[in-house]
Design a protein around this motif. Sequence first.
Motif, PDB file in Angstrom:
ATOM      1  N   SER A  99      -3.571   4.375  -0.127  1.00 26.23           N
ATOM      2  CA  SER A  99      -4.072   3.607  -1.262  1.00 26.23           C
ATOM      3  C   SER A  99      -3.569   2.174  -1.159  1.00 26.23           C
ATOM      4  CB  SER A  99      -3.624   4.231  -2.590  1.00 26.23           C
ATOM      5  OG  SER A  99      -2.228   4.132  -2.756  1.00 26.23           O
TER       6      SER A  99
ATOM      7  N   ASN B 197      -8.691   9.310   1.629  1.00 28.28           N
ATOM      8  CA  ASN B 197      -8.121  10.644   1.838  1.00 28.28           C
ATOM      9  C   ASN B 197      -8.796  11.280   3.049  1.00 28.28           C
ATOM     10  OD1 ASN B 197      -6.682  10.450  -0.710  1.00 28.28           O
ATOM     11  ND2 ASN B 197      -8.666  10.798  -1.674  1.00 28.28           N
TER      12      ASN B 197
ATOM     13  N   ASN C 129       0.837  -1.197   0.000  1.00 23.67           N
ATOM     14  CA  ASN C 129       0.000   0.000   0.000  1.00 23.67           C
ATOM     15  C   ASN C 129       0.871   1.245   0.000  1.00 23.67           C
ATOM     16  OD1 ASN C 129       0.590   0.339   2.926  1.00 23.67           O
ATOM     17  ND2 ASN C 129      -0.735  -1.449   3.090  1.00 23.67           N
TER      18      ASN C 129
ATOM     19  N   ARG D  97     -12.869   6.473 -11.451  1.00 23.90           N
ATOM     20  CA  ARG D  97     -12.922   6.481  -9.986  1.00 23.90           C
ATOM     21  C   ARG D  97     -14.334   6.776  -9.497  1.00 23.90           C
ATOM     22  NH1 ARG D  97      -7.454   9.099  -7.310  1.00 23.90           N
ATOM     23  NH2 ARG D  97      -5.960   7.759  -8.394  1.00 23.90           N
TER      24      ARG D  97
ATOM     25  N   ALA E 145      -3.236  10.469   2.762  1.00 21.29           N
ATOM     26  CA  ALA E 145      -3.879   9.662   1.726  1.00 21.29           C
ATOM     27  C   ALA E 145      -3.312   8.258   1.784  1.00 21.29           C
ATOM     28  CB  ALA E 145      -3.648  10.279   0.348  1.00 21.29           C
TER      29      ALA E 145
ATOM     30  N   HIS F 286      -7.628  -0.170  -7.378  1.00 21.21           N
ATOM     31  CA  HIS F 286      -7.161   0.344  -6.102  1.00 21.21           C
ATOM     32  C   HIS F 286      -8.296   0.954  -5.281  1.00 21.21           C
ATOM     33  CE1 HIS F 286      -3.292  -0.005  -8.151  1.00 21.21           C
ATOM     34  NE2 HIS F 286      -2.690   0.174  -6.987  1.00 21.21           N
TER      35      HIS F 286
ATOM     36  N   GLU G  93       4.154   7.989  -7.734  1.00 25.76           N
ATOM     37  CA  GLU G  93       3.011   7.112  -7.495  1.00 25.76           C
ATOM     38  C   GLU G  93       2.386   6.652  -8.804  1.00 25.76           C
ATOM     39  OE1 GLU G  93      -1.114   7.043  -4.816  1.00 25.76           O
ATOM     40  OE2 GLU G  93       0.263   8.752  -4.719  1.00 25.76           O
TER      41      GLU G  93
ATOM     42  N   LYS H 124       2.109   2.799 -10.148  1.00 23.90           N
ATOM     43  CA  LYS H 124       0.792   2.254 -10.462  1.00 23.90           C
ATOM     44  C   LYS H 124       0.731   1.776 -11.914  1.00 23.90           C
ATOM     45  CE  LYS H 124      -4.147   3.205  -9.996  1.00 23.90           C
ATOM     46  NZ  LYS H 124      -4.518   2.628 -11.281  1.00 23.90           N
TER      47      LYS H 124
ATOM     48  N   SER I  92     -12.569   4.559  -5.090  1.00 23.60           N
ATOM     49  CA  SER I  92     -11.959   3.362  -5.678  1.00 23.60           C
ATOM     50  C   SER I  92     -12.018   3.440  -7.192  1.00 23.60           C
ATOM     51  CB  SER I  92     -12.656   2.089  -5.182  1.00 23.60           C
ATOM     52  OG  SER I  92     -13.926   1.945  -5.777  1.00 23.60           O
TER      53      SER I  92
ATOM     54  N   TYR J  70      -8.735   4.101  -2.397  1.00 19.78           N
ATOM     55  CA  TYR J  70      -8.061   5.314  -1.940  1.00 19.78           C
ATOM     56  C   TYR J  70      -8.831   5.902  -0.761  1.00 19.78           C
ATOM     57  CZ  TYR J  70      -6.331   4.847  -6.731  1.00 19.78           C
ATOM     58  OH  TYR J  70      -5.809   4.356  -7.901  1.00 19.78           O
TER      59      TYR J  70
END
Length: 502
Positions: free
Chosen positions: A283, A273, A97, A176, A281, A269, A141, A145, A265, A271
């Motif tokens: 993930s 926040n 993560n 998302r 944050a 993934h 990041e 990913k 999501s 997420y």
Amino acid sequence: MTKAKRYSPYTMLFHLINLVRNAFFFVIYLYVVMAGSESAFIKYGRMAFWIIVGLILFSIIYKWVTHKYKLDEQSFHLYKGLFSKTEQTIPFSKIENINRHTSFLHRIFKRTSIHFEIAMTGENAHIKFEVLSKAEAEQIEAHIKRATDEELEDWNHPSHDPNDEEAHPRDPDQERTIHFQPTKRDILKASVTSLSFLVLIPLIGSFYFKINDLFHVEDTTEGLINKLASSWWIVAVIIIVLIVVSTIFGLIRTYVKYGKYEIVSDATHIYINRGVIDESAFSISKDKVQAIEIEQSMVKRLLGLAEVKLTSAGGLRSGEEALEKNTLYPFLPVNKAYEMISDMLPSYTITTEMTRLPTKSLWLRILRPSWFWLLATGALFYFKPAIFNIEQSWIIVSAALLVYLLIARLFDFFHTRYAINDHFIQFKTGAFTTSLFVSKREKVIKAKITRNILQKRLGLASIETTNRGNPVRHSGINDVPVELAHSFLQWYRGRKNDITVE
């Protein structure tokens, strides 16, 4: 990135600010409170203080000069050392993560920090960038990913053409889905449930005792306190003001902590926040989720709330922030929690139809000796404390403790349930705080059955599962029918059909 580079020079500045903050009280004590002291202890203490500060300053500069990093298409490469150099390579596939944290200090300098939790133990359990620009954090990041998604896609579609974007379009930002954002009512429920309105009074008391230790204000305030306490209406006003201020403080504290909470999501993934002042944050890749736990305290059950936790193999740092970062939201409405799990993790199935323990399990739990109660009663009998000037009060305390244990065991029996489906296992346990544990068979790395003498006589057993985690997660149920225990082992043996060995 093709060339190793040093970490941001802002890292040295942040470490220097932390050094100043940590040294502040030592400076106040050594040079203000003990300003006129000729004690050898104070004299050598000042010398030791500046030696330690000098060593820390040297360490900050040395670490920045000798530590470097590099990213390629598949791995992190970490370098450290000046004369004796070491290189560490960590594949992106080991990342469990990702955690980003933007403190108030980070926000002043328009920076952030990012941690990559690794499925390892010890000092290799995480990769940490303490200070870097937000653009660089997002770039790193996104790079990781993209690399892990391509690896997963190649695994699932070995004949995939990477140039064929029409066949496999990738635009995760458009896909998302926002699953949860707390309303004002949710913030109010969180404040009541977390009892944050009670935090102010202990803080005031702690602050008073620290000030008293430094400046000895107790003698000055003692007369004022006695004068105020002599008037009932002043006491009543103070109590009302404390209640109002504590309530407002609790609401503000809860809002600062959970006001901008967001659960999102995409296809791969999840997420999380949060934060108004300190932003963070979290993930996690969906395929890295080892298990789901839904926890409810007695207060949360009364308010229809639950806390949903995700178990992963990534290491969790110490402290409050670390303990909560794998929590979706500590105060989710129960129906919303189940709906959210179904939407975000469709590969997980939670059933409401669960099997209770047989009646003989209750009798075994009630008759099972409590070593804690026996030791406590022995200590009470030996010391025989007279509570509220009652000579035989130790007997009352022992009896009350026994009643509490029996009620807890009774609640635990009625709450305990289990379900084993084709590819899932589900446990519910707990007395006053209940925990519902759900895991897929492919994520269970060990299954165990144990039986003591009493369980053998009653045809009962205890079952336990082990999932990857840091620490390793053990879950199970005591006093299930032995037939269920054998079925449990047969169920686990079918795991070989769920996993694929590369």
